[in-house]
Design a protein around this motif. Structure first.
Motif, PDB file in Angstrom:
ATOM      1  N   LEU A   1      -8.258  -2.073  -6.261  1.00  0.00           N
ATOM      2  CA  LEU A   1      -7.425  -0.918  -5.911  1.00  0.00           C
ATOM      3  C   LEU A   1      -6.670  -0.388  -7.135  1.00  0.00           C
ATOM      4  O   LEU A   1      -6.631   0.814  -7.398  1.00  0.00           O
ATOM      5  N   ILE A   2      -6.082  -1.297  -7.891  1.00  0.00           N
ATOM      6  CA  ILE A   2      -5.350  -0.875  -9.096  1.00  0.00           C
ATOM      7  C   ILE A   2      -6.303  -0.157 -10.051  1.00  0.00           C
ATOM      8  O   ILE A   2      -5.997   0.903 -10.576  1.00  0.00           O
TER       9      ILE A   2
ATOM     10  N   LEU B   1      -7.221   3.285  -8.667  1.00  0.00           N
ATOM     11  CA  LEU B   1      -6.128   4.266  -8.708  1.00  0.00           C
ATOM     12  C   LEU B   1      -5.709   4.595 -10.139  1.00  0.00           C
ATOM     13  O   LEU B   1      -4.872   5.448 -10.367  1.00  0.00           O
ATOM     14  N   ASN B   2      -6.300   3.870 -11.094  1.00  0.00           N
ATOM     15  CA  ASN B   2      -6.011   4.134 -12.499  1.00  0.00           C
ATOM     16  C   ASN B   2      -7.173   4.895 -13.158  1.00  0.00           C
ATOM     17  O   ASN B   2      -7.176   5.117 -14.352  1.00  0.00           O
TER      18      ASN B   2
ATOM     19  N   PRO C   1      -7.704  13.244 -10.061  1.00  0.00           N
ATOM     20  CA  PRO C   1      -6.964  12.473 -11.070  1.00  0.00           C
ATOM     21  C   PRO C   1      -6.783  11.024 -10.624  1.00  0.00           C
ATOM     22  O   PRO C   1      -6.934  10.722  -9.441  1.00  0.00           O
TER      23      PRO C   1
ATOM     24  N   LEU D   1      -5.134   8.367  -9.037  1.00  0.00           N
ATOM     25  CA  LEU D   1      -4.068   8.651  -8.069  1.00  0.00           C
ATOM     26  C   LEU D   1      -2.799   7.826  -8.276  1.00  0.00           C
ATOM     27  O   LEU D   1      -1.697   8.319  -8.074  1.00  0.00           O
ATOM     28  N   GLY D   2      -2.950   6.556  -8.659  1.00  0.00           N
ATOM     29  CA  GLY D   2      -1.763   5.731  -8.872  1.00  0.00           C
ATOM     30  C   GLY D   2      -0.901   6.298  -9.976  1.00  0.00           C
ATOM     31  O   GLY D   2       0.304   6.533  -9.801  1.00  0.00           O
TER      32      GLY D   2
ATOM     33  N   PHE E   1      -1.051   9.282 -11.126  1.00  0.00           N
ATOM     34  CA  PHE E   1      -0.706  10.673 -10.870  1.00  0.00           C
ATOM     35  C   PHE E   1       0.497  10.811  -9.928  1.00  0.00           C
ATOM     36  O   PHE E   1       1.341  11.680 -10.095  1.00  0.00           O
ATOM     37  N   PHE E   2       0.566   9.905  -8.923  1.00  0.00           N
ATOM     38  CA  PHE E   2       1.652  10.011  -7.941  1.00  0.00           C
ATOM     39  C   PHE E   2       2.887   9.195  -8.329  1.00  0.00           C
ATOM     40  O   PHE E   2       3.914   9.298  -7.677  1.00  0.00           O
ATOM     41  N   ASP E   3       2.775   8.357  -9.347  1.00  0.00           N
ATOM     42  CA  ASP E   3       3.913   7.566  -9.808  1.00  0.00           C
ATOM     43  C   ASP E   3       5.135   8.484 -10.027  1.00  0.00           C
ATOM     44  O   ASP E   3       5.091   9.363 -10.887  1.00  0.00           O
ATOM     45  N   PRO E   4       6.208   8.312  -9.270  1.00  0.00           N
ATOM     46  CA  PRO E   4       7.340   9.241  -9.388  1.00  0.00           C
ATOM     47  C   PRO E   4       7.989   9.226 -10.770  1.00  0.00           C
ATOM     48  O   PRO E   4       8.638  10.196 -11.161  1.00  0.00           O
TER      49      PRO E   4
ATOM     50  N   PHE F   1       2.967  13.379 -11.862  1.00  0.00           N
ATOM     51  CA  PHE F   1       3.334  14.800 -11.832  1.00  0.00           C
ATOM     52  C   PHE F   1       4.792  15.018 -11.444  1.00  0.00           C
ATOM     53  O   PHE F   1       5.407  15.998 -11.831  1.00  0.00           O
TER      54      PHE F   1
ATOM     55  N   TRP G   1       2.539   2.373 -13.704  1.00  0.00           N
ATOM     56  CA  TRP G   1       2.711   2.388 -12.250  1.00  0.00           C
ATOM     57  C   TRP G   1       2.314   1.079 -11.586  1.00  0.00           C
ATOM     58  O   TRP G   1       2.932   0.656 -10.614  1.00  0.00           O
TER      59      TRP G   1
ATOM     60  N   TRP H   1       9.131   4.834  -3.584  1.00  0.00           N
ATOM     61  CA  TRP H   1       8.372   5.998  -4.075  1.00  0.00           C
ATOM     62  C   TRP H   1       8.640   7.228  -3.209  1.00  0.00           C
ATOM     63  O   TRP H   1       8.813   8.329  -3.710  1.00  0.00           O
TER      64      TRP H   1
ATOM     65  N   GLN I   1      12.159   8.480  -4.075  1.00  0.00           N
ATOM     66  CA  GLN I   1      12.180   9.158  -5.380  1.00  0.00           C
ATOM     67  C   GLN I   1      11.506  10.527  -5.282  1.00  0.00           C
ATOM     68  O   GLN I   1      12.014  11.520  -5.791  1.00  0.00           O
TER      69      GLN I   1
ATOM     70  N   ILE J   1      13.178  14.234  -5.833  1.00  0.00           N
ATOM     71  CA  ILE J   1      12.675  15.210  -6.810  1.00  0.00           C
ATOM     72  C   ILE J   1      12.244  16.495  -6.097  1.00  0.00           C
ATOM     73  O   ILE J   1      12.548  17.600  -6.534  1.00  0.00           O
TER      74      ILE J   1
ATOM     75  N   THR K   1       2.705  10.087  -1.597  1.00  0.00           N
ATOM     76  CA  THR K   1       3.320   9.262  -2.639  1.00  0.00           C
ATOM     77  C   THR K   1       3.877   7.983  -2.017  1.00  0.00           C
ATOM     78  O   THR K   1       3.658   6.866  -2.520  1.00  0.00           O
TER      79      THR K   1
ATOM     80  N   LEU L   1       1.045   5.688  -0.660  1.00  0.00           N
ATOM     81  CA  LEU L   1       0.283   5.105  -1.771  1.00  0.00           C
ATOM     82  C   LEU L   1       1.056   3.924  -2.368  1.00  0.00           C
ATOM     83  O   LEU L   1       0.516   2.828  -2.530  1.00  0.00           O
TER      84      LEU L   1
END
Lengths: 804, 130
Positions: free
Chosen positions: A14-15, A18-19, A26, A28-29, A31-34, A38, B37, B70, B73, B77, B105, B108
C-alpha cells in the motif's frame, strides 16, 4: 502465510502504491499528505515581509508588492535587477516557465511519461529544429557581453529560488506530475524565444497553396490569394511615399515549379488564435496634448496568465509592463520617456523545399546540378518510465528535412526541407532591453535594428510627442509570391537570396492623420518595393480601429480603454444584410422567421448579452463551409481556403460564383439556397446546444470561453468566462482566445498607465490571486498601474534580497 | 443493571484505546512535519505492537487517529483557503465537491494508519502465541 506477515505485506504494498504515479494519477499518499501534498499549496494567509539571502547578489534589492501583488523590483545595478527578476518570476511562475521550456525543447515526454500525443509533439518539435536553433541563438546572445550578463544573472536568480525549495514547497503541478524542478540555464531562455517564434511565425500554407493551384488553376490563386479586398487599409497607409532606392530584387525563375502533391505531408497551419491590436495617437488628437499608446496582444489564453506585470527599476532602467516568464526584461510596456507594444506581422518567413535525395542514406541531395552533402543531428527523446526515442535529423542548406506528421515513416517518397526565420541566428533580447531603456525615437529605432524574428509591428510613442510604427523583423528579399507554394529545392532561384535592408522595413513616423495603428492586416500597399507575404489577417479589425481613430478628438485614456472593449463586427456588417436578403422566407418555420426580425434589428455588436452574435457565428460558418465543402471534399486533399473578407467581396460582385452550386446534387444551388440552409442549420445548432431561444443564446455563453491551465490540468483553469468579443472585433475575445493583456499609456511629464489581463500575479492555483483579475478583464475594467519613480513607502508586502 | 455494568466496562476499555488513538494522532502529527507521508505508519506499528489489542479494534482506532488528523488538517486548510485549492482538486479528480476531497484525505490517512496499527498488533499476538 500467517496473518501478521500478510498484514505487513499489505502495508508495504500500500505504501509503495500510494507513493507511485500510475498513468495520470498522482501518487496518492504523497499527494493528499496535508503537510507536503497539494494541501500545502493552499494559500491560507497573505504573504509577509521577508529578508532572503541569495548568493551572488552584488547589492541589496528591494521587491515591493503592491495591493494587486504586482512586484516592483528596485535594484542598484543591472546584474542584480535581472537576478531578482529571475528569482521573483520563478517564485510566482516556476511551473509555467518550466513546462514551456520542456515543450520548446521537445522534452515533454520526459516530464509527462508515455503518451502518444505528447511523443508526437516532442518529435515534431525536434524535427522543426527547435533545440538546434535555440543553441544557435544562444551563441549569438552570449557573444554580446551585455546580453550574456543579463541571461546569466536571470538564470542565477531562478536557480537561487529553485535551490531554496523543499519538495513540499514545489508548485502543485509538480506534485500532480510527481516531478521536480530542474536547474535553469540560459539555453532555456533561448528555447522560450523559440516557443514564441513557433507560436507567432510558425505556420505555412505552402502545401495547400500548391495543391489548390494544381486543382483550381492559377486564376483561382490570383482571385483569392493575390488580390487584396477593397476595404483593406494596410498598416503603413497607402499614401506613404517610399523615398529610398530599393536594393535589387532577385529574379523569379522562368518556369513555375510544379511540386509533387505530397498528400501525406501536412505542414503546420498558421496559428489561427494569434492576432493583436496596437495604436498610438499624437498630441493633436488627445485632451492632454501628449500622445496616448494602446496595445492588446491576442493569444491563446491560459492560467497562469501568459503575462506577468512587473516594474524593473535600477540605474538606467525604470520600466513597467508585462514579462514573458523565462525571458529577461519587459516585452510590452513603458518607461518615463516612451511606451511600446507589438502586434504580429504575417510575413512569409517559412518556406518548404522539395528535396531529392541520392539514396535512402540521405547523405546527399541534388542542388544546382550536383550532389551536395547533408549533415545530421541525433535527437534523443527521454520518456519518463519508458524507452528513449532516437531520431536522426537530416539538414540541407535550406534547413531541416521535416516530416510534419511524425507518424510517417522515413520511407515517405517526398521529402521537404524547411527554410524558417526561426532558425536564423539573432539576439532579440537586445531589442527588448533596448526598448526598456529607450528615451526617444532614435533609441527605439536603434533597438529594432538587431531584431530578427518573430516579426512584429512595434508601435511607439514618446514624451517628445513622437508616434511611430515599424513593421520590424529580418525579411528575406523575395521575388513576388516567392514561397507562396512549395519550392524547388534543387534550383538556387528558389533560395532566399539576401535580406531587405533594415532601414527599408515598412515604417511611418508622425503621420498627418495624427495616429498609427496595426491589427495584423497587410503591412503595406502595392507601392512598397518589396514582397512580404500573401497571408495576413482580414481587414476588419484594422479598419474599425482606423475608422474610430479618424473620428475621435480630445481623446482621454478612458476613451482608449473603452475602444479596446469595442465589439463592433465590420465582418457582420459587410455580409449580414445580404445574407438576410438571400434567405428564402418560405422555407423557414415560425421560430426561424421570428429570429429574422431580431437579425434585422442587430447593430453588428458582438456583445455578450445579445443572441444574434452566436447565431451569426454559426450561420456564417456554415454558409462559408457549404460553398467549399463539395469541391474541396471532392479534391480528396487539403486545399487552401480563401479569407472571409475577400470571399465576401467576390460573392457580392458575383452572386453566381461557380463554387456556390453543390456539385453533389442534380439541381443547381444558388446563393439563396446556401444562405437559407445555413440559416436553418444555425437555428438547429443553437436550439440543440442552447435550448429554446432565451438567455442561454447569449453570445457570452455561446462563445464557450474557457481559459485552460497551461499544462491542461483539469480544474486549474477558468471555464465559461462570460464575455463579448470576436476575432474580427477590436475586443478579440472568443473561445479561449483573445486580448491576453490590455494596456493604455498616456505619455507626458508624468507617464500614466492602465492595464489588465485575465489572470493574476501568482501562478499558484491555490491562491486567490491566481485568477483575481479575470472579472475586471472581461468587463474592461483596467487597473491604474502603480508606476513608481522611487521605492514607495507603503506596500502590501516587501521582500528584501541580500547577497550575504 | 447488567447493561449498565457492561457499558461502564466498555467505557474504561474505550478510554484506554482512545489514549492509543490520541497517542498515534500526536506522534503521527509530529513525525509527518519532518518526514515523508508514510511516516504516519510508524506510530501505528509501534503503538499497535505495544497495546496488543485485537486486530479489528487496532485497525479501527488506528484509522480513527489519522482520519481525525489528516481530515482535521485538510478541513482547517479547506476553510482558511476558502475552498480554492480543494475545489480545483475536486474538479481535477471529478469528485464533485471539495468536501469529498477533505473526506478522501481523511479516509486515506485513516486506512494507512489503521493497517499499520493492525499490523503492529498482529505481530505482537503472533509473538505471544509462539
Amino acid at each position: 502465510m500467517t496473518k501478521p506477515i500478510a498484514s505487513l505485506i499489505a502495508l508495504v504494498v500500500l505504501i509503495f502504491a500510494l507513493n507511485t504515479k500510475f498513468g495520470s494519477i498522482p501518487p496518492l499518499g504523497k499527494f493528499f499528505d496535508p503537510d507536503a501534498g497539494f494541501w500545502a499549496n493552499a494559500e491560507t494567509t497573505l504573504p509577509e515581509n521577508e529578508i532572503l539571502h541569495i548568493q551572488g547578489l552584488l547589492d541589496e534589492v528591494s521587491v515591493v508588492f503592491d495591493e494587486r501583488r504586482v512586484p516592483h523590483i528596485f535594484a542598484q545595478n543591472e546584474h542584480d535587477l535581472f537576478m531578482a527578476q529571475g528569482y521573483i518570476t520563478a517564485q510566482q511562475r516556476l511551473f509555467q516557465m518550466e513546462i514551456q521550456t520542456y515543450d520548446a525543447a521537445g522534452r515533454l515526454s520526459e516530464l509527462i511519461g508515455e503518451n502518444p500525443g505528447v511523443q508526437d509533439r516532442d518529435l515534431t518539435t525536434r524535427r522543426w529544429g527547435m533545440p538546434w536553433a535555440a543553441e544557435k541563438k544562444l551563441d549569438v546572445v552570449m557573444q554580446d557581453s551585455a546580453s550574456s550578463i543579463i541571461v546569466n544573472a536571470y538564470a542565477k536568480g531562478v536557480n537561487a529560488y529553485i535551490e531554496s525549495l523543499s519538495p513540499d514547497e514545489y508548485p502543485v503541478e509538480y506534485k500532480v506530475l510527481d516531478a521536480a524542478p530542474e536547474a535553469w540555464t540560459p539555453l532555456k531562455t533561448s528555447l522560450l524565444h523559440m516557443n514564441m517564434l513557433r507560436t507567432l511565425a510558425g505556420g505555412s500554407s505552402d502545401d495547400r497553396t500548391s495543391r489548390t493551384r494544381a486543382y483550381f488553376g492559377q486564376e483561382y490563386i490570383e482571385k483569392f490569394f493575390n488580390t487584396d479586398p477593397q476595404s483593406l487599409e494596410p498598416i503603413i497607409p497607402n499614401d506613404r511615399v517610399w523615398d529610398f532606392e530599393s536594393v535589387e530584387r532577385p529574379n523569379a525563375p522562368d518556369s513555375d515549379f510544379i511540386p509533387k502533391t505530397a498528400e501525406r505531408v501536412q505542414f503546420w497551419e498558421p496559428n489561427a488564435g494569434v492576432g493583436s491590436n496596437n495604436w498610438a495617437v499624437d498630441g493633436s488628437k488627445t485632451a492632454s496634448g501628449y500622445p496616448i499608446l494602446a496595445g492588446d496582444p491576442h493569444l491563446s489564453l491560459s492560467l497562469p496568465s501568459i503575462w506577468m506585470e512587473m516594474q524593473l527599476n535600477a540605474p538606467g532602467y525604470n520600466t513597467y509592463g508585462v514579462t514573458f516568464q523565462g525571458i529577461p526584461g519587459i516585452l510590452i510596456g513603458f518607461n518615463e520617456h516612451i511606451a511600446f507594444s507589438e502586434t504580429n506581422t504575417g510575413s512569409d518567413v517559412m518556406d518548404w523545399y522539395q528535396i531529392e535525395f541520392k539514396d535512402a542514406s540521405k547523405n546527399e541531395y541534388w542542388y544546382d546540378g550536383e550532389w551536395k552533402p547533408t549533415s545530421k543531428r541525433i535527437e534523443e527523446i527521454k520518456v519518463k518510465g519508458g524507452e528513449t526515442i532516437i531520431d536522426t535529423l537530416v539538414f540541407t542548406h535550406h534547413g531541416p528535412v521535416v516530416l510534419a506528421n511524425p507518424n510517417d515513416t522515413l520511407n515517405e517518397p517526398d521529402y521537404h526541407a524547411m527554410r524558417w526565420i526561426g532558425h536564423e541566428a539573432g539576439n532579440s533580447l537586445k531589442t527588448f532591453i533596448g526598448l526598456n531603456k529607450a528615451k526617444n525615437y532614435d533609441d527605439y529605432v536603434a533597438a529594432l535594428e538587431d531584431y530578427v524574428a518573430p516579426a512584429q509591428n512595434f508601435v511607439f510613442a514618446s514624451n517628445e510627442g513622437d508616434i511611430a510604427i515599424w513593421v520590424n523583423g529580418k525579411f528575406p528579399n523575395k521575388w513576388d509570391y516567392q514561397g507562396q507554394s512549395v519550392s524547388d529545392g534543387t534550383d538556387p532561384a528558389y533560395d532566399w537570396q539576401g535580406w531587405i535592408p533594415h532601414k527599408h522595413n515598412p515604417h511611418i513616423k508622425n503621420p498627418t492623420s495624427g495616429f498609427v495603428s496595426s491589427a495584423n492586416q497587410e503591412s503595406v500597399g502595392d507601392a512598397y518595393p518589396y514582397y512580404l507575404s500573401d497571408e495576413f489577417a482580414p481587414y476588419e479589425r484594422g479598419k474599425r480601429i482606423n475608422d474610430m481613430l479618424r473620428e475621435m478628438e480630445n481623446i482621454t485614456p478612458q476613451d482608449m480603454m473603452d475602444m479596446q472593449m469595442d465589439n463592433m463586427s465590420l465582418h457582420a456588417e459587410s455580409i449580414v444584410p445580404e445574407m438576410l436578403d438571400w434567405v428564402i422566407r418560405d422555407s423557414l418555420n415560425v421560430k426561424e422567421i421570428e429570429f429574422i426580425t431580431a437579425m434585422m434589428d442587430w447593430n453588428f455588436e458582438m456583445n455578450a448579452d445579445l443572441q444574434q452574435p452566436g447565431f451569426f457565428y454559426y450561420w456564417f460558418r456554415e454558409f462559408y463551409r457549404s460553398i467549399f465543402r463539395d469541391e474541396y471534399g471532392a479534391a480528396g486533399v487539403r486545399l487552401r481556403y480563401p479569407d472571409r473578407d475577400r470571399l465576401i467581396e467576390v460573392l457580392k460582385s458575383e452572386p453566381d460564383f461557380a463554387l456556390i452550386d453543390n456539385i453533389e446534387t442534380e439541381e443547381v444551388e444558388t446563393i439563396q439556397h446556401l444562405a437559407t440552409s445555413a440559416y436553418k442549420y444555425a437555428y438547429d445548432v443553437m436550439a440543440t446546444y442552447f435550448g429554446n431561444r432565451g438567455e442561454d443564446w447569449n453570445w457570452g455563453y455561446v462563445m464557450n470561453n474557457d481559459i485552460d491551465h497551461v499544462g491542461q490540468i483539469p480544474g486549474m483553469g477558468a471555464n465559461d468566462v462570460y464575455s463579448g468579443g470576436s476575432s474580427e472585433a477590436i475586443n478579440a475575445t472568443r473561445f479561449g482566445y483573445g486580448p491576453s493583456w490590455r494596456m493604455v499609456v498616456e505619455l507626458g511629464p508624468e507617464v500614466k498607465g492602465w492595464g489588465v489581463y485575465p489572470g493574476g500575479i501568482s501562478g499558484n492555483p491555490g491562491s486567490p490571486n491566481y485568477d483575481a483579475f479575470i472579472d475586471n478583464w472581461r468587463l474592461g475594467q483596467h487597473f491604474e498601474l502603480n508606476f513608481y519613480r522611487e521605492k514607495p513607502e507603503t506596500a502590501l508586502y516587501e521582500i528584501t534580497l541580500t547577497g550575504n | 443493571m447488567t447493561n449498565d455494568r457492561r457499558s461502564s466496562f466498555n467505557l474504561s476499555l474505550s478510554s484506554k484505546i482512545m489514549l492509543l488513538a490520541l497517542l498515534i494522532l500526536i506522534t503521527a502529527f509530529i513525525l509527518n512535519l519532518f518526514l515523508p507521508w508514510w511516516s504516519i505508519t510508524i506510530p501505528g506499528l509501534i503503538l499497535g505492537y505495544l497495546y496488543k489489542e485485537k486486530a479489528t479494534a487496532s485497525f479501527l482506532w488506528g484509522f480513527l487517529a489519522l482520519f481525525l488528523l489528516w481530515g482535521g488538517q485538510a478541513l482547517y486548510i479547506h476553510i482558511s483557503n476558502d475552498g480554492i485549492m480543494s475545489g480545483r482538486i475536486a474538479d481535477m479528480l471529478g469528485v464533485g465537491s471539495p468536501l469529498i476531497v477533505v473526506l478522501i484525505t481523511a479516509v486515506l490517512g485513516g486506512f494507512i494508519s489503521g493497517l499499520a496499527t493492525m499490523t503492529g498488533s498482529l505481530v505482537n499476538q503472533k509473538e505471544a502465541t509462539a
